[in-house]
Each structure stands twice: as C-alpha cells, then as structure tokens.
Design a protein around this motif. Sequence first.
Motif, PDB file in Angstrom:
ATOM      1  N   ALA A  91       0.837  -1.205   0.000  1.00  0.00           N
ATOM      2  CA  ALA A  91       0.000   0.000   0.000  1.00  0.00           C
ATOM      3  C   ALA A  91       0.869   1.251   0.000  1.00  0.00           C
ATOM      4  O   ALA A  91       0.600   2.211  -0.725  1.00  0.00           O
ATOM      5  N   GLY A  92       1.910   1.233   0.799  1.00  0.00           N
ATOM      6  CA  GLY A  92       2.815   2.382   0.849  1.00  0.00           C
ATOM      7  C   GLY A  92       3.522   2.605  -0.476  1.00  0.00           C
ATOM      8  O   GLY A  92       3.604   3.736  -0.973  1.00  0.00           O
ATOM      9  N   ILE A  93       4.009   1.529  -1.046  1.00  0.00           N
ATOM     10  CA  ILE A  93       4.680   1.622  -2.342  1.00  0.00           C
ATOM     11  C   ILE A  93       3.724   2.195  -3.381  1.00  0.00           C
ATOM     12  O   ILE A  93       4.049   3.126  -4.109  1.00  0.00           O
ATOM     13  N   GLU A  94       2.529   1.645  -3.408  1.00  0.00           N
ATOM     14  CA  GLU A  94       1.566   2.079  -4.406  1.00  0.00           C
ATOM     15  C   GLU A  94       1.189   3.541  -4.264  1.00  0.00           C
ATOM     16  O   GLU A  94       1.017   4.246  -5.250  1.00  0.00           O
ATOM     17  N   GLU A  95       1.080   3.973  -3.022  1.00  0.00           N
ATOM     18  CA  GLU A  95       0.674   5.356  -2.808  1.00  0.00           C
ATOM     19  C   GLU A  95       1.658   6.307  -3.479  1.00  0.00           C
ATOM     20  O   GLU A  95       1.276   7.220  -4.199  1.00  0.00           O
ATOM     21  N   VAL A  96       2.931   6.069  -3.235  1.00  0.00           N
ATOM     22  CA  VAL A  96       3.960   6.936  -3.822  1.00  0.00           C
ATOM     23  C   VAL A  96       4.053   6.703  -5.330  1.00  0.00           C
ATOM     24  O   VAL A  96       4.194   7.645  -6.113  1.00  0.00           O
ATOM     25  N   ALA A  97       3.950   5.453  -5.741  1.00  0.00           N
ATOM     26  CA  ALA A  97       4.036   5.134  -7.165  1.00  0.00           C
ATOM     27  C   ALA A  97       2.915   5.808  -7.932  1.00  0.00           C
ATOM     28  O   ALA A  97       3.122   6.371  -9.002  1.00  0.00           O
ATOM     29  N   TYR A  98       1.753   5.769  -7.355  1.00  0.00           N
ATOM     30  CA  TYR A  98       0.576   6.349  -8.006  1.00  0.00           C
ATOM     31  C   TYR A  98       0.791   7.840  -8.254  1.00  0.00           C
ATOM     32  O   TYR A  98       0.494   8.343  -9.334  1.00  0.00           O
ATOM     33  N   TYR A 102       3.851   5.730 -11.682  1.00  0.00           N
ATOM     34  CA  TYR A 102       4.497   4.450 -11.967  1.00  0.00           C
ATOM     35  C   TYR A 102       3.480   3.330 -11.821  1.00  0.00           C
ATOM     36  O   TYR A 102       2.612   3.385 -10.961  1.00  0.00           O
ATOM     37  N   SER A 103       3.616   2.326 -12.666  1.00  0.00           N
ATOM     38  CA  SER A 103       2.819   1.127 -12.477  1.00  0.00           C
ATOM     39  C   SER A 103       3.605   0.140 -11.626  1.00  0.00           C
ATOM     40  O   SER A 103       4.826   0.148 -11.637  1.00  0.00           O
ATOM     41  N   VAL A 104       2.896  -0.688 -10.933  1.00  0.00           N
ATOM     42  CA  VAL A 104       3.542  -1.637 -10.039  1.00  0.00           C
ATOM     43  C   VAL A 104       3.123  -3.063 -10.384  1.00  0.00           C
ATOM     44  O   VAL A 104       1.939  -3.358 -10.438  1.00  0.00           O
ATOM     45  N   ILE A 105       4.098  -3.888 -10.664  1.00  0.00           N
ATOM     46  CA  ILE A 105       3.802  -5.305 -10.866  1.00  0.00           C
ATOM     47  C   ILE A 105       4.117  -6.038  -9.569  1.00  0.00           C
ATOM     48  O   ILE A 105       5.235  -5.957  -9.066  1.00  0.00           O
ATOM     49  N   ILE A 106       3.139  -6.719  -9.048  1.00  0.00           N
ATOM     50  CA  ILE A 106       3.344  -7.407  -7.776  1.00  0.00           C
ATOM     51  C   ILE A 106       3.503  -8.897  -8.014  1.00  0.00           C
ATOM     52  O   ILE A 106       2.681  -9.511  -8.705  1.00  0.00           O
TER      53      ILE A 106
ATOM     54  N   VAL B  76      -5.062  -6.878 -13.109  1.00  0.00           N
ATOM     55  CA  VAL B  76      -6.117  -7.267 -12.178  1.00  0.00           C
ATOM     56  C   VAL B  76      -6.440  -6.067 -11.296  1.00  0.00           C
ATOM     57  O   VAL B  76      -5.548  -5.492 -10.679  1.00  0.00           O
ATOM     58  N   ILE B  77      -7.685  -5.687 -11.280  1.00  0.00           N
ATOM     59  CA  ILE B  77      -8.099  -4.540 -10.472  1.00  0.00           C
ATOM     60  C   ILE B  77      -8.997  -5.028  -9.347  1.00  0.00           C
ATOM     61  O   ILE B  77     -10.057  -5.608  -9.601  1.00  0.00           O
ATOM     62  N   VAL B  78      -8.552  -4.824  -8.133  1.00  0.00           N
ATOM     63  CA  VAL B  78      -9.362  -5.231  -6.983  1.00  0.00           C
ATOM     64  C   VAL B  78      -9.458  -4.078  -5.984  1.00  0.00           C
ATOM     65  O   VAL B  78      -8.613  -3.183  -5.991  1.00  0.00           O
ATOM     66  N   TYR B 102       2.206 -15.759 -18.084  1.00  0.00           N
ATOM     67  CA  TYR B 102       1.691 -14.400 -18.133  1.00  0.00           C
ATOM     68  C   TYR B 102       2.155 -13.636 -16.899  1.00  0.00           C
ATOM     69  O   TYR B 102       2.273 -14.210 -15.821  1.00  0.00           O
ATOM     70  N   SER B 103       2.442 -12.356 -17.072  1.00  0.00           N
ATOM     71  CA  SER B 103       2.686 -11.499 -15.921  1.00  0.00           C
ATOM     72  C   SER B 103       1.371 -10.875 -15.476  1.00  0.00           C
ATOM     73  O   SER B 103       0.476 -10.681 -16.281  1.00  0.00           O
ATOM     74  N   VAL B 104       1.318 -10.580 -14.203  1.00  0.00           N
ATOM     75  CA  VAL B 104       0.090 -10.022 -13.647  1.00  0.00           C
ATOM     76  C   VAL B 104       0.379  -8.687 -12.974  1.00  0.00           C
ATOM     77  O   VAL B 104       1.246  -8.602 -12.102  1.00  0.00           O
ATOM     78  N   ILE B 105      -0.298  -7.671 -13.402  1.00  0.00           N
ATOM     79  CA  ILE B 105      -0.204  -6.374 -12.740  1.00  0.00           C
ATOM     80  C   ILE B 105      -1.404  -6.246 -11.822  1.00  0.00           C
ATOM     81  O   ILE B 105      -2.543  -6.360 -12.264  1.00  0.00           O
ATOM     82  N   ILE B 106      -1.126  -6.049 -10.534  1.00  0.00           N
ATOM     83  CA  ILE B 106      -2.221  -5.958  -9.579  1.00  0.00           C
ATOM     84  C   ILE B 106      -2.436  -4.515  -9.166  1.00  0.00           C
ATOM     85  O   ILE B 106      -1.498  -3.819  -8.795  1.00  0.00           O
ATOM     86  N   CYS B 107      -3.654  -4.077  -9.246  1.00  0.00           N
ATOM     87  CA  CYS B 107      -3.971  -2.689  -8.910  1.00  0.00           C
ATOM     88  C   CYS B 107      -5.021  -2.648  -7.799  1.00  0.00           C
ATOM     89  O   CYS B 107      -6.034  -3.329  -7.885  1.00  0.00           O
ATOM     90  N   GLN B 108      -4.762  -1.864  -6.777  1.00  0.00           N
ATOM     91  CA  GLN B 108      -5.705  -1.712  -5.681  1.00  0.00           C
ATOM     92  C   GLN B 108      -6.443  -0.399  -5.809  1.00  0.00           C
ATOM     93  O   GLN B 108      -5.821   0.657  -5.835  1.00  0.00           O
ATOM     94  N   THR B 109      -7.746  -0.447  -5.830  1.00  0.00           N
ATOM     95  CA  THR B 109      -8.487   0.808  -5.942  1.00  0.00           C
ATOM     96  C   THR B 109      -8.813   1.408  -4.573  1.00  0.00           C
ATOM     97  O   THR B 109      -9.236   2.539  -4.485  1.00  0.00           O
TER      98      THR B 109
END
Lengths: 350, 350
Positions: A91-98, A102-106, B76-78, B102-109
Amino acid sequence: MTPKKKGHKSSKQVTIKDLARQLGTTPSTVSRALRDQSGVGEKMRERVKALARQQNYRPNAVAAGLRKGNSHTIGVIVPRVNRDFFSGVIAGIEEVAYESRYSVIICQTHDRLDKERQYVETLLSARVDGILVSLGLETDNYDHFEKVISSGIPLIFFDRVPDEMNVNRILVDDYQGSLQVVQQMIRAGYQRIAHFAGPDYLNVYRDRKQGYLAALQKNNIPVDEDLVISNDLTIEAGRRSMQELLAKGIMPDALFSASDYSALGALLFMQEQGYRIPQDFGVAGFSNEKFTSYIKPPLTTVDQHSKEMGKYCMNLFLQEVKGEGGAPGRIMLNPEVLIRESTLRKTDEK
Amino acid sequence: MTPKKKGHKSSKQVTIKDLARQLGTTPSTVSRALRDQSGVGEKMRERVKALARQQNYRPNAVAAGLRKGNSHTIGVIVPRVNRDFFSGVIAGIEEVAYESRYSVIICQTHDRLDKERQYVETLLSARVDGILVSLGLETDNYDHFEKVISSGIPLIFFDRVPDEMNVNRILVDDYQGSLQVVQQMIRAGYQRIAHFAGPDYLNVYRDRKQGYLAALQKNNIPVDEDLVISNDLTIEAGRRSMQELLAKGIMPDALFSASDYSALGALLFMQEQGYRIPQDFGVAGFSNEKFTSYIKPPLTTVDQHSKEMGKYCMNLFLQEVKGEGGAPGRIMLNPEVLIRESTLRKTDEK
DNA sequence: AAATTTTACACAAACGTTTGTGTTGTGCAA
DNA sequence: TTGCACAACACAAACGTTTGTGTAAAATTT
C-alpha cells in the motif's frame, strides 16, 4: 433489437500517425504537441489535442517504453500479499508510485526460491525500471539478484534482506523490538520464555532471536536451548511445536514467537489444553497482523510500520532513478512494541 | 582489493543484433533459433543458443510486445489485496498465469472510483492483454469499462460485477449462501435477525440481502425495516451500527452481516456490552476471512472458493484470448456455508 | 541428369513512439 | 535591403523484436 455496441469490436487503437495524417502534419509534431514540448505552435498544439481527445487517442506505453528505454513500471517481489505486513508495504509503495504515475507489478513467491528466480527473470525481461524485494523463506542464495544489479536498474530490499550483498535496504530494528517485548515479559513475571525462530540465514529472524537472547542475558536468565525452536512460522507449525514441547515434558511459562501466526497457533493450542492466557502462559508475536487485536486475549506484538516502509522504499527508488544514488541507502525504522493482554500477567498487583 | 564486480555497471543489455553480428548471421535467424522456430539449421541453432547463454542474453519483452501487439501481461483490479477473499482470488489467477507465463499487474483501488478509472487507463496504455476486475464500493458508473471493451481486449468481472453490462462474469451464488446461513440461524432459534448490507447497486450485497429476506419469508418472519442497515462494512462501521441500534432501543437477537469485518465489529461490541455469543446474540458474516476461525467464538460465515474463482477467471481469459470467446461467459460457483459456534445457540438440546 | 521441392539463410519492413537534424518562412535589427 | 535569429514544422533514424519474402544451395524426385 438495436445492439448497443458503438465501438467497432476489433478496432485497432488509434496511433500518433493516424492523428498526424488527419491533421496533415507529422508524427513528431503530434508527439511534441501532446507532451507540451517546445517546437510546436499554439494553434497546432490545440488542434492536435482536440483531435486526440475526440478520437480517444491513448498513448502506447509499450512503444514509448521501447524508444525511451524505460517502462515506467517497477516490480515488487514479496513472499505473499495476504500478510498484513506485506500488504501494508505494498500500500505504501503504491501510494507513492501512483503519485509519480508508476505502475507496479506485484509478484508473490509463496516463499519459494524457484518462483523468486523466475519472477526476477520475468521482471528483467519486462524491462521494469526497478525491483523491490523482500526475500522468501527459502532464499539462501542471491545469484539472481546479482543479475539485477548488473542490469543497472535500482534494486531495493526491504524487511527480509540478504546479508552478503551491499545493497539498498530498508528495515525495522528487529533486535530492539524483540528485546523490548521480552524485557516486558520478564517484568510481567515470566521466567521460562520459549522462542519460535525462523531460518537463521534471514536477517529478521536472526535479529529477533538475538533480541530475545539479549533480554534474557540482561536479566540474568540462563538460556535453555530446548526452549528455542525453529519452524516455518505458520499457524500449524506453531501449534505443532507447542505440542511437541509439552510432549517432551518441557514446560515454558511463556512464548515469544518471531511471527504472529505461529504465536497464534501456540496460543490456540494452549487454550485448548486448558491453559489460561496470560495467567498460566504468556504469548507474544511479531508483525502486528490485524487479527492479533481481534483474538481473545489480544496478542502482544511488534508493529513494523509497514506502510511507512513501503513509502520509504518507493522514495528511495525514485531517488536512485533520478541518479542521486550514491552509496547504497540503508534505512532503519523504529518498531513499535504493542503490549497487550496476552502478556499482561497480573504484575501490577505487586 | 580485487573487486568482485564482473558485469560492467551500466552495461547495455545484449540484443539479438549483437548476437547476430558476432555469429555473422542476421537478427531474424537468431530470433527464430531462440524460439525454436523452423527455418534454421541444427548447427546454427546450437551456436545461437550457446552464445545467448554465454552472453547472458535476455529477450526484451517490451520490444517483442510492440512487434507482436501483445504484452503477455494481464491487469487485475481489486478493491484491496489484504482481504483474504481477494488475495485468494489473486493467488488463483497467479497460479494459472504463472503456468502460461503471463505477468500479472495488480492494482488496488481502495474502493475508490477515481483510482479505478485511472488504473483502467494505465492498463490500457500498458497494452495489457486483458483486464480482470472486481468493482469498488463507489463504482456506480461503468463508462471506463466500455473503453476496455471497445479496445478489444478481454474483460472479465468477478464477484462484484456490473449489472447493466453484458460481460464475462464469475461469481458465487450469494443469494443461496445468505439464504442458507439465515435459515440455519432461524433453525437455531433466533427470531429477530438484523442485517448489515452494502450498497444496493452492487450485485453481491443486493443478492445477500435478497437471500436474507427470502429466508425470513420462508419462515414467515415479518421483515422489520429497522433491522436492515446499510453501512460501509468495515469493523468500525459494524461496531457503530450495532451501537446505534441499541441506542435506538432496537434489540435484535442476532445479526447476519454481508461482510465478516462488520460482523466482527458488531461481535466485539456486543461482547464488550456483556452479551454472550451465541447464547444471547448470534452473529454470522460472509466471505470466510481467515480471522473468522481464530476469534472466540469462531464466526459462522460463507466461503466463496476464492482461489477457485481466480483460476476460473484466468482460464476464461485464456479461452477468450485464444479466440474461443463466443457469448460472454457466465460462471456461478456454489458457496460453502460454514456453520460455526457464533450461531450455534443450544438448539440441539430440544 | 534435369526438374522440382525443400532447407537454410539473408534482407527488409513493421510495431508506435521519441528525438536529433534539416528546411522553410517569419520577424527583427543593422 | 541584407543578414540573422528563431519559430514552426518536416524528415528520418532509432529502440529490439518478429515475420513475410527473396535467393541461393542442397536434397529429393523423375
């Protein structure tokens, strides 16, 4: 009757070339106009943007990435996402990335080394701009990360970091956290405190064990080797290890586990056996998983400021990518010890 | 003294062209050799592969993606990854994705509509090959998904799906799950069962409410509007809603919540107020979050086969991408009702 | 041995951008 | 009026692949 479909089904995406053709100009001008670069007149700029909007133009990040040599994407490799600690970091990474778009592949390794290796390859092939990693339980070899380094992109470890490598690392002071928890347990009156440890080659578990040992030492409590048990830190492992201890006739009066999950397993087992927590048996964990505050009694644990850690990670990456990366950064956060009912033996009644 | 670094720090990655040049052949031959395509001799193939290995060649997925028009990546958007349900789905998706590379990009809304919109744009720009979505709580408009459809890539919804759209959807039978849980509660002797509901425009919450209402009806229990409360289904909301009920002098004897979290909030609140669960008050949730089995008493809930659902999603995507997508697929899984102590009023003593 | 197919490779275009370098034309000062 | 700077644009190459086509030589058939 009247089908609602508007957009042609298999419509090719509109490109910068299409726009250029329709405007009687060239791709280069369109590109510059869209990105507000200099070298294109006010009027043309407006026409380009208007058409782009109207035609629903969407830049092809793949093409741009190829040309620019970067993908504006980072990869994050974690053991599992359904740990509150890791999802907090994410969540922290995404917040700054957003914020920096930047897109984040997890990637989840499920603590498996082969998956970790595979994901590193995948991410390098995808030409991510950086990789953020927390090591899996099995990882005792770091060759795959050497590849990342020699590829030239930033590599940042958090929490579970490799010892031998001189790399960016962000972690919490596991030693201090453990020391303080065990100190409190001793003050609460527990005498024979067991410890569930993880593999010794992972810094976090080694440090937590060291903190535990230091606390005993400071209080002149001799270390009993029988009370230090390595397992894989799952609920089931915690339950089993506790059971085995009792079966061997070894009876501690408390447990400090390097993981909340194995702490929970032990706690549940002891409750089933009729022990009262914390009167008959004290239990403490590590990580401040959410469930620790829901269970009865609430579990003493250590918070690792996961979200903060994630933000630090991403910010460190951004620094590195800007070329401000000198020597590898090392950041250590202070943990927060949360004393809860599970280790509160009626000590205040003195 | 002897620095260990082998790979030059800022070494440009070796490309297919480099290999070709060194072998005195052309990029096309190298490309075909590496991918075991026909049209290249056994000897040359070996030489190519050997050199590639030796030079540590790594294919540039970005370039290949651009050329081939696909990125071998899905988005993937969750709403959030730290729900056991969603992380279960993700695990299922990843398992299948991993097999098919396949690679998966996970996005948290984080249940926010603006983030959902932004992530859709990002994924389309990244030219992902498909998008898998579970809607956020705020989502009451689907324009952004129309864009996905008109872009031509597969779009698959799971669990929280849009009503108005004729799209691929995979879900669990929420209605049946709720119906059965509430039926059991009634059999256990509860008479005035409250319900915490989510927003009515989301299928899952509407269906769960319908299941609840149907159960009452089948047992000739009149519906009391005061007992049906909408909130945002967090722990805090559960706690607050329960408190408000009691404050208004409304006293149900049980609760069926559309979410485990709000169920937990209510349960904790009631316990603090001195009510015994399940004797004085019954509680049931939905989703089978892990913590539901750790708390005291363990919470009755409904398992949604999250991992299965994830596998179905990814497999449906793979089908679609192979061009086997006819009419939008619709899959409904059977939920599993887990009756646990929290609703087990001593009914068996009859 | 000639005709034909097949193999093994080279050549070149394309994917959609970005960016360095020409090429006009306009406005301005000298 | 010439010269010059600069704006506004066009042109073309490049990023690293994949893939269609061309072309010899080798293998096969007749």
